[in-house]
Design a protein around this motif. Structure first.
Motif, PDB file in Angstrom:
ATOM      1  N   ALA A 236       0.869  -1.217   0.178  1.00 24.87           N
ATOM      2  CA  ALA A 236       0.150   0.071  -0.022  1.00 24.87           C
ATOM      3  C   ALA A 236       0.948   1.116   0.159  1.00 24.87           C
ATOM      4  O   ALA A 236       2.128   1.241   0.072  1.00 24.87           O
ATOM      5  CB  ALA A 236      -0.880   0.006   0.993  1.00 24.87           C
ATOM      6  N   ASP A 237       0.243   2.435  -0.147  1.00 23.19           N
ATOM      7  CA  ASP A 237       0.847   3.560  -0.296  1.00 23.19           C
ATOM      8  C   ASP A 237       1.368   3.915   1.195  1.00 23.19           C
ATOM      9  O   ASP A 237       0.574   4.254   2.129  1.00 23.19           O
ATOM     10  CB  ASP A 237       0.034   4.745  -0.753  1.00 23.19           C
ATOM     11  N   PRO A 238       2.971   4.043   1.388  1.00 22.89           N
ATOM     12  CA  PRO A 238       3.346   4.390   2.694  1.00 22.89           C
ATOM     13  C   PRO A 238       3.324   5.883   2.936  1.00 22.89           C
ATOM     14  O   PRO A 238       3.974   6.316   4.020  1.00 22.89           O
ATOM     15  CB  PRO A 238       4.660   3.952   2.505  1.00 22.89           C
ATOM     16  N   SER A 239       2.853   6.736   1.939  1.00 22.14           N
ATOM     17  CA  SER A 239       3.107   8.304   2.225  1.00 22.14           C
ATOM     18  C   SER A 239       2.538   8.782   3.387  1.00 22.14           C
ATOM     19  O   SER A 239       3.072   9.825   4.251  1.00 22.14           O
ATOM     20  CB  SER A 239       2.424   8.892   1.121  1.00 22.14           C
ATOM     21  N   PRO A 240       1.255   8.396   4.020  1.00 22.69           N
ATOM     22  CA  PRO A 240       0.624   8.913   5.092  1.00 22.69           C
ATOM     23  C   PRO A 240       1.565   8.745   6.439  1.00 22.69           C
ATOM     24  O   PRO A 240       1.923   9.667   7.259  1.00 22.69           O
ATOM     25  CB  PRO A 240      -0.672   8.333   5.285  1.00 22.69           C
ATOM     26  N   SER A 241       2.248   7.664   6.527  1.00 22.54           N
ATOM     27  CA  SER A 241       2.972   7.175   7.616  1.00 22.54           C
ATOM     28  C   SER A 241       4.680   8.084   7.621  1.00 22.54           C
ATOM     29  O   SER A 241       4.909   8.648   8.523  1.00 22.54           O
ATOM     30  CB  SER A 241       3.516   5.799   7.850  1.00 22.54           C
TER      31      SER A 241
END
Length: 320
Positions: free
Chosen positions: A194-199
């Motif tokens: 998944a997209d790890p951008s938020p973390s």
């Protein structure tokens, strides 16, 4: 795939694989000796600082309480990464379970936040001691010190619990080989499906907020100290008192922030350089902090001599 589950094309293992230092895997003995030596120095130095502060009743002032907390954090910081790192180098024990990886990540990043908080507390201590010496004991009493220490720990927990939850709930369905020597947040999330951008955004934002806020308050503290002592006879003594603290600040913040932003934004920097800087940023300050304070702080140096050579110290006092 459900969040937090793992699959790998060639394996059913749910463990991550730590590389160590990418491109330097052929030198495990030399790297192990380097990191083991630094680890032993950090353990011995910080344990000695804790021991003398506990045993010497004259070291009960607020500054030495914060220094004891700094030593304890440094021991926890290096212990969270170096033993596993030595296992990777010397025993080829490069697997780390998902839960163990999350725990390691939690301790590594929470201790860095706590160390920054302690450095801020020490700057505030120097401000009160130099600018308000007559009110020093009243302002920094035991209750205030306990609240400051609790606030430092709670802040780290409030920052790390959401981040740990974000990373744990990411699905990992590709390669589980972490191109790092420990479970560093950026390196682990780079493996997520998944997209790890938020973390990642949360991690960089909170790190910048904590460090930026702490540095700003530290700068204000030292600015007021300078204004209070410039042109006075106490100026030289004040600089001597704060000198070791300033050395520790530079040793911690400069490589720390370079490491954080390098891993997030510097795509042109080699992975080896990023990993080595991240390792040294966590190991070198805990190793050098006790040396800096023992060399620059006469009371700690004297207390260490009393602990290491009690007979000689008593003989010297008796001959005076």
């Amino acid at each position: 795939m459900a969040p937090g589950t793992f699959s790998h094309p060639n394996s059913s293992s749910s463990s991550f694989i730590l590389v160590g230092v990418p491109t330097l895997e052929a030198f495990p003995i030399c790297l192990g000796i380097l990191f083991c030596s630094a680890y032993v120095l950090a353990l011995v130095g910080n344990s000695m600082v804790l021991l003398v502060i506990v045993l010497d009743e004259s070291l009960r002032d607020p500054l030495h309480c914060f220094l004891a907390m700094l030593a304890a954090i440094d021991v926890l910081m290096v212990t969270s990464i170096v033993p596993k790192l030595l296992g990777v180098f010397w025993l080829n024990s490069n697997q780390i379970a998902h839960t163990a990886c999350s725990v390691q990540m939690f301790f590594v990043h929470s201790t860095t936040s706590e160390e920054s908080g302690v450095l801020l507390a020490m700057a505030f201590d120097r401000f009160v001691a130099i600018c308000h010496p007559l009110r020093y004991r009243m302002i920094l009493n035991r209750e205030t010190i306990a609240r400051i220490c609790l606030a430092i720990v709670v802040r780290a927990l409030l920052v790390m619990v959401p981040l740990t939850g974000m990373v744990t709930n990411l699905p990992y369905c590709r390669s589980l080989v972490v191109p790092h020597s420990y479970c560093e947040h950026m390196a682990v999330t780079s493996l997520a499906c998944a997209d790890p951008s938020p973390s990642r955004l949360y991690s960089v934002s909170m790190s910048s907020l904590i460090v930026g806020t702490d540095i700003a308050f530290i700068a204000v503290s030292y600015g007021m100290i300078l204004r209070a002592v410039l042109g006075k006879e106490s100026c030289r003594r004040a600089f001597s008192t704060c000198g070791c603290h300033i050395c520790v600040l530079m040793l911690y913040y400069i490589p720390g922030m370079v490491s954080i932003y390098m891993q997030q934004f510097s795509r042109g920097v080699s992975v080896r350089a990023q990993v080595l800087l991240a390792d040294l940023y966590l190991i070198v300050p805990p190793m050098l902090n006790p040396l800096i304070y023992s060399m620059r702080t006469r009371r700690i140096r004297k207390a260490m001599l009393n602990v290491l050579f009690p007979r000689k110290a008593h003989a010297c006092h008796g001959g005076q």
